[in-house]
Design an enzyme around this catalytic site. Structure first.
Site, PDB file in Angstrom:
ATOM      1  N   ASP A 261      32.573 -23.532 -22.946  1.00 29.30           N
ATOM      2  CA  ASP A 261      33.794 -23.699 -22.152  1.00 29.30           C
ATOM      3  C   ASP A 261      34.940 -24.062 -23.077  1.00 29.30           C
ATOM      4  O   ASP A 261      34.752 -24.224 -24.291  1.00 29.30           O
ATOM      5  CB  ASP A 261      33.586 -24.771 -21.060  1.00 29.30           C
ATOM      6  CG  ASP A 261      34.453 -24.518 -19.824  1.00 29.30           C
ATOM      7  OD1 ASP A 261      35.677 -24.334 -19.980  1.00 29.30           O
ATOM      8  OD2 ASP A 261      33.915 -24.506 -18.704  1.00 29.30           O
TER       9      ASP A 261
ATOM     10  N   SER B 235      31.698 -12.055  -6.630  1.00 33.42           N
ATOM     11  CA  SER B 235      32.539 -12.761  -5.644  1.00 33.42           C
ATOM     12  C   SER B 235      32.590 -11.936  -4.367  1.00 33.42           C
ATOM     13  O   SER B 235      32.363 -10.716  -4.384  1.00 33.42           O
ATOM     14  CB  SER B 235      33.960 -12.889  -6.213  1.00 33.42           C
ATOM     15  OG  SER B 235      34.868 -13.222  -5.198  1.00 33.42           O
TER      16      SER B 235
ATOM     17  N   ASP C 238      36.085 -19.672 -26.297  1.00 34.89           N
ATOM     18  CA  ASP C 238      36.985 -18.896 -25.435  1.00 34.89           C
ATOM     19  C   ASP C 238      36.315 -17.555 -25.167  1.00 34.89           C
ATOM     20  O   ASP C 238      36.111 -16.755 -26.077  1.00 34.89           O
ATOM     21  CB  ASP C 238      38.331 -18.697 -26.153  1.00 34.89           C
ATOM     22  CG  ASP C 238      39.293 -17.840 -25.352  1.00 34.89           C
ATOM     23  OD1 ASP C 238      38.902 -17.330 -24.277  1.00 34.89           O
ATOM     24  OD2 ASP C 238      40.429 -17.669 -25.809  1.00 34.89           O
TER      25      ASP C 238
ATOM     26  N   SER D 122      32.848 -27.022 -15.351  1.00 33.76           N
ATOM     27  CA  SER D 122      33.531 -27.261 -14.075  1.00 33.76           C
ATOM     28  C   SER D 122      32.857 -26.463 -12.950  1.00 33.76           C
ATOM     29  O   SER D 122      32.122 -25.503 -13.208  1.00 33.76           O
ATOM     30  CB  SER D 122      34.997 -26.820 -14.227  1.00 33.76           C
ATOM     31  OG  SER D 122      35.681 -26.886 -12.985  1.00 33.76           O
TER      32      SER D 122
ATOM     33  N   PHE E 188      34.011 -21.450  -2.232  1.00 30.22           N
ATOM     34  CA  PHE E 188      33.267 -22.654  -2.621  1.00 30.22           C
ATOM     35  C   PHE E 188      34.231 -23.699  -3.159  1.00 30.22           C
ATOM     36  O   PHE E 188      35.206 -23.358  -3.821  1.00 30.22           O
ATOM     37  CB  PHE E 188      32.217 -22.314  -3.696  1.00 30.22           C
ATOM     38  CG  PHE E 188      30.906 -21.856  -3.125  1.00 30.22           C
ATOM     39  CD1 PHE E 188      30.836 -20.716  -2.342  1.00 30.22           C
ATOM     40  CD2 PHE E 188      29.747 -22.566  -3.372  1.00 30.22           C
ATOM     41  CE1 PHE E 188      29.635 -20.298  -1.780  1.00 30.22           C
ATOM     42  CE2 PHE E 188      28.537 -22.164  -2.821  1.00 30.22           C
ATOM     43  CZ  PHE E 188      28.478 -21.033  -2.032  1.00 30.22           C
TER      44      PHE E 188
ATOM     45  N   LYS F 258      35.338  -8.503 -10.485  1.00 28.02           N
ATOM     46  CA  LYS F 258      34.127  -8.935  -9.777  1.00 28.02           C
ATOM     47  C   LYS F 258      33.353  -7.739  -9.205  1.00 28.02           C
ATOM     48  O   LYS F 258      32.126  -7.794  -9.061  1.00 28.02           O
ATOM     49  CB  LYS F 258      34.488  -9.935  -8.672  1.00 28.02           C
ATOM     50  CG  LYS F 258      35.064 -11.241  -9.224  1.00 28.02           C
ATOM     51  CD  LYS F 258      34.065 -11.951 -10.129  1.00 28.02           C
ATOM     52  CE  LYS F 258      34.593 -13.251 -10.683  1.00 28.02           C
ATOM     53  NZ  LYS F 258      33.607 -13.923 -11.569  1.00 28.02           N
TER      54      LYS F 258
ATOM     55  N   LEU G 252      31.243 -24.319 -10.147  1.00 26.37           N
ATOM     56  CA  LEU G 252      29.927 -23.727  -9.893  1.00 26.37           C
ATOM     57  C   LEU G 252      29.068 -23.731 -11.152  1.00 26.37           C
ATOM     58  O   LEU G 252      27.851 -23.923 -11.093  1.00 26.37           O
ATOM     59  CB  LEU G 252      30.102 -22.296  -9.366  1.00 26.37           C
ATOM     60  CG  LEU G 252      31.024 -22.145  -8.141  1.00 26.37           C
ATOM     61  CD1 LEU G 252      31.015 -20.707  -7.631  1.00 26.37           C
ATOM     62  CD2 LEU G 252      30.610 -23.095  -7.026  1.00 26.37           C
TER      63      LEU G 252
ATOM     64  N   TYR H 161      41.382  -9.403 -10.036  1.00 29.40           N
ATOM     65  CA  TYR H 161      40.188 -10.240  -9.820  1.00 29.40           C
ATOM     66  C   TYR H 161      39.079  -9.414  -9.144  1.00 29.40           C
ATOM     67  O   TYR H 161      37.922  -9.440  -9.567  1.00 29.40           O
ATOM     68  CB  TYR H 161      40.570 -11.445  -8.964  1.00 29.40           C
ATOM     69  CG  TYR H 161      39.450 -12.436  -8.752  1.00 29.40           C
ATOM     70  CD1 TYR H 161      39.060 -13.297  -9.764  1.00 29.40           C
ATOM     71  CD2 TYR H 161      38.788 -12.498  -7.522  1.00 29.40           C
ATOM     72  CE1 TYR H 161      38.028 -14.217  -9.559  1.00 29.40           C
ATOM     73  CE2 TYR H 161      37.762 -13.410  -7.323  1.00 29.40           C
ATOM     74  CZ  TYR H 161      37.383 -14.270  -8.343  1.00 29.40           C
ATOM     75  OH  TYR H 161      36.360 -15.166  -8.134  1.00 29.40           O
TER      76      TYR H 161
END
Ligand SMILES: NC(=O)c1ccc[n+]([C@@H]2O[C@H](COP(=O)([O-])OP(=O)(O)OC[C@H]3O[C@@H](n4cnc5c(N)ncnc54)[C@H](O)[C@@H]3O)[C@@H](O)[C@H]2O)c1
Length: 262
Positions: free
Chosen positions: A36, A154, A59, A15, A200, A171, A17, A167
């Site tokens: 994935d 990110s 996973d 999926s 994005f 990152k 990027l 998150y």
């Protein structure tokens, strides 16, 4: 690093990027191993792109699962004679939350573990299990290059927004480990780069409310639009092909700096 006849391992390659990168590296002659969760989506990509692409259901938060996939990839490359040229650990999740809620109650560890296990632990796990295969590569260029890692950070690693604590921690860790990996792996001729995208278009950002999307569009510098998967993928390809890129995080954000509030 040449792309043609090298194998690139892309987690989260079904999926967004990751998928854009699968398509790009494949179209430049590479072999691609997608890791994935969804076998159905993965197999439809394999059916579309053909036999230089394989899907491995894995996973990223489970070492057993990642190890099984890497073992299977090792078997595949022994058949294709296309050594592992790079790893792009793009699988990632976000789960907005603050450490305390309005009632002064602490957040449970479940959402924190969920994000860190995929975005950070899973990345380290995939890299550590893949590297022994890359260090055995026979270098084919005068520099002695054996491979390249292109990590996915990110804008949250630089200017994280409210509710992004887990998150941003994950990152930020990716950002911090880039130079260390470049230094640790220099003796093997393996480079490490990271890309830090801002907003994005992808399945992840499609979950945002219309209100958040509209607010984000007001803060874009130039161009005044979200990034596209193909722009991320071409940045990955440049990291793979340009031997002088090492130990650095590229902000891929059109100059946008995320504000505290939208
Ligand atoms: N889209 C953006 O605006 C943006 C911005 C900055 C960083 N990123 C990062 O880019 C990467 C790709 O994100 P995207 O926007 O393409 O998201 P996406 O949701 O489109 O794709 C993520 C993929 O990761 C897979 N995945 C999730 N958990 C997994 C697990 N446990 N094991 C294996 N695969 C798993 C999903 O199935 C999915 O195919 C992520 O690391 C994300 O944090 C995205």
């Amino acid at each position: 690093m040449h792309i043609k006849d090298r194998t690139f391992i892309i987690s989260g390659g079904a999926s967004g990027l990751g998928l854009a990168t699968v398509r790009d590296l494949h179209s430049h002659g590479g072999y691609v191993a997608i890791l994935d969760l969804s076998a159905e989506t993965g197999n439809s990509i394999v059916n579309e792109l053909g036999d230089r692409v394989k899907f491995y259901e894995a996973d990223m938060s489970s070492t057993t699962s990642v190890q099984t996939a890497v073992n299977a990839i090792a078997t595949w490359i022994s058949q294709t004679s296309a050594p592992i040229g790079g790893v792009i650990p793009a699988a990632g999740v976000g789960l907005p939350s603050k450490l305390i809620d309005r009632n002064n109650e602490p957040l449970s560890m479940a959402p924190i573990d969920f994000v860190l296990n995929i975005n950070l632990r899973g990345v380290l796990d995939l890299l550590r299990l893949t590297l022994p295969h890359m260090t055995r590569n026979t270098p084919t260029d005068p520099d002695g290059e054996r491979g390249v890692l292109v990590l996915v950070s990110s804008s949250a690693a630089f200017d994280g927004q409210p509710g992004q604590v887990a998150y941003a921690a994950s990152k930020g860790a990716i950002r911090s480990m880039t130079l260390v990996l470049a230094r640790d792996l220099a003796q093997y001729g393996i480079r490490c780069m990271a890309i830090a995208p801002s907003y994005f278009e992808s399945a992840m950002t499609a979950q945002m409310s219309e209100k958040v999307r509209k607010s984000l569009e007001k803060v874009f510098e130039f161009p005044k639009r979200p990034g596209q998967g193909r722009e991320f993928a071409s940045c990955v390809r440049h990291c793979v092909e340009n031997g002088m890129l090492n130990g650095e995080v590229i902000r891929l954000d059109g100059g946008t700096r995320m504000p505290s509030r939208l």
